[in-house]
Design an enzyme around this catalytic site. Sequence first.
Site, PDB file in Angstrom:
ATOM      1  CB  CYS A  42      -0.930  -0.008   1.201  1.00  0.00           C
ATOM      2  SG  CYS A  42      -1.976   1.469   1.291  1.00  0.00           S
ATOM      3  CB  CYS A  47      -3.143   2.537  -1.423  1.00  0.00           C
ATOM      4  SG  CYS A  47      -3.544   0.826  -1.028  1.00  0.00           S
ATOM      5  CE  LYS A  50      -4.721   2.976  -6.502  1.00  0.00           C
ATOM      6  NZ  LYS A  50      -5.604   1.821  -6.180  1.00  0.00           N
ATOM      7  CE1 TYR A 176      -7.097  -2.408  -6.968  1.00  0.00           C
ATOM      8  CE2 TYR A 176      -8.110  -4.562  -7.224  1.00  0.00           C
ATOM      9  CZ  TYR A 176      -7.159  -3.756  -6.635  1.00  0.00           C
ATOM     10  OH  TYR A 176      -6.273  -4.281  -5.724  1.00  0.00           O
ATOM     11  CD  GLU A 180      -7.553   1.853  -9.007  1.00  0.00           C
ATOM     12  OE1 GLU A 180      -8.370   2.050  -8.100  1.00  0.00           O
ATOM     13  OE2 GLU A 180      -6.462   1.265  -8.822  1.00  0.00           O
ATOM     14  CG  HIS A 474     -30.453  22.141  -4.022  1.00  0.00           C
ATOM     15  ND1 HIS A 474     -30.549  21.284  -5.108  1.00  0.00           N
ATOM     16  CD2 HIS A 474     -30.708  23.385  -4.495  1.00  0.00           C
ATOM     17  CE1 HIS A 474     -30.862  21.979  -6.182  1.00  0.00           C
ATOM     18  NE2 HIS A 474     -30.953  23.273  -5.842  1.00  0.00           N
ATOM     19  CD  GLU A 479     -29.778  18.067  -4.668  1.00  0.00           C
ATOM     20  OE1 GLU A 479     -30.892  18.353  -4.189  1.00  0.00           O
ATOM     21  OE2 GLU A 479     -29.040  18.892  -5.239  1.00  0.00           O
TER      22      GLU A 479
END
Length: 491
Positions: A42, A47, A50, A176, A180, A474, A479
């Site tokens: 990681c 992680c 990356k 993934y 990515e 909003h 939302e």
Amino acid sequence: MSFDYDLFVIGGGSGGVRAARTAAATGARVALAEESRMGGTCVIRGCVPKKLMVFASEFRGQADLAREYGWDAKAENFDWTGFRTKLNGELDRLEEVYRNLLGGSDVTIYDGRARLTDANTVEVAGETVTAKTILVATGGRPVRPDIPNAELGLVSDDIFSMESLPKSVLIIGGGYIACEFACILNGLGVEVCQYYRGAQVLRGFDDEARGLVAEMMKEQGIDLHLGTNIVEMGPAGDDAGPRPTASDAAMGAPVGEGDSGSKDTGDVAEKDAPATYRGPIRVKATNGQERVYDAVIFATGRAPNAHGLGLEELGIGINRRGAIEVDEYSKTAVDNIYAIGDVTDRIQLTPVAIREGMAFTETVFKNNPTAPDHELVPSAVFTQPELGTVGLSEEQARDRGPIEVYCTSFRPMRSAFAGKPNRVLMKLVVCADTRKVLGCQIVADGAGELIQMVGIAVKAGLTKEDFDRTVAVHPTMSEELVTMHKPVRTA
């Protein structure tokens, strides 16, 4: 029997380090061995670097968007060398942080490969030490496919140490990691082609969500070919530079700076050795396409680092995937030996490995048997746009009983004003009987940040009516999660 340590941890990634520190906090004598760089996949080759590359790759699109809002903005001529230098400096800093955290917890550090000679004895860095309990947290590694000339290609570990950015790249894979890096390199100005042998990328994720991600990837200029694989690959002509020999690859001639995760296995086949070839590569595909790329990247899977540690000789099971077999408390077939993280191939996520390490300490050193919780784990894919997910996909939920699906896809205000085609998706999958929200899928910029918050609600077992009672913020994209009052379909 007297032991040198109460706990010996093999592996200095996030899970192993957390387990070592929490165990030491109970007063246990703890040691940890890491043969590569402290921080593991990681922090050093996953992680963290990356995500920093994701940030770097987004600025070109942001500059383009800014011009539509009236700014004289440009993002041209990306300086890979300067970025990589700063990136390496940050990784060095983080590695030192990990070392200091261990030292501050009175954990003894061994820099070297550890191997078990019996259930309580470890050989490491030329020493032999004993421990009452052993914890294996050796993680995983990217693998190359077993095809001719696979050594010409890179794997994800190699990307961070490239000396220069290729002008064109072929990425093989549809998971993934493949998606990515396709988005990252495309954002940095590299011409990206991607082959995936399946019908759609991101297999295992919600069909509607992954379909939108693939659509947006193609919209951004990624040349995505589905149902496509390599037939053959090789150096592109005599002027492509010397081809590496098998012995060169096995000896691990440097790709650049940094380490390849393949060295962590102890019994690595030559096809998993670091790539040493630099030069154009000719690739022929199953769709009839034949062309030359500056680089080929294999993102075709990862394998646990379970072999070569002496585990099999002790009767510890390793399954067909190469993962260490453990029970619900992370214990192996040998009572005093445990394993956590990617080497067990349960859920390959850093926060999960950390939770498993903490549960291990509760179980072994606090006399509080604790099984790590692998249910309803939120996660994100850092494509552009991102995909955030928690709980069940629509397809998974259909198999478990009657459901209602609340879903909307639209152009968000930010990109619509600029005339951009970007779309987002918000989806809630609801149990028709209990009204609980079983899963949520978000495809949008910042979906990783959004799904963390939604993950709390889903984990808490909130119902669709709980969502409906929440007042919307909003104007925001999110939302929509509390304003979708009618299901778009039932099953």
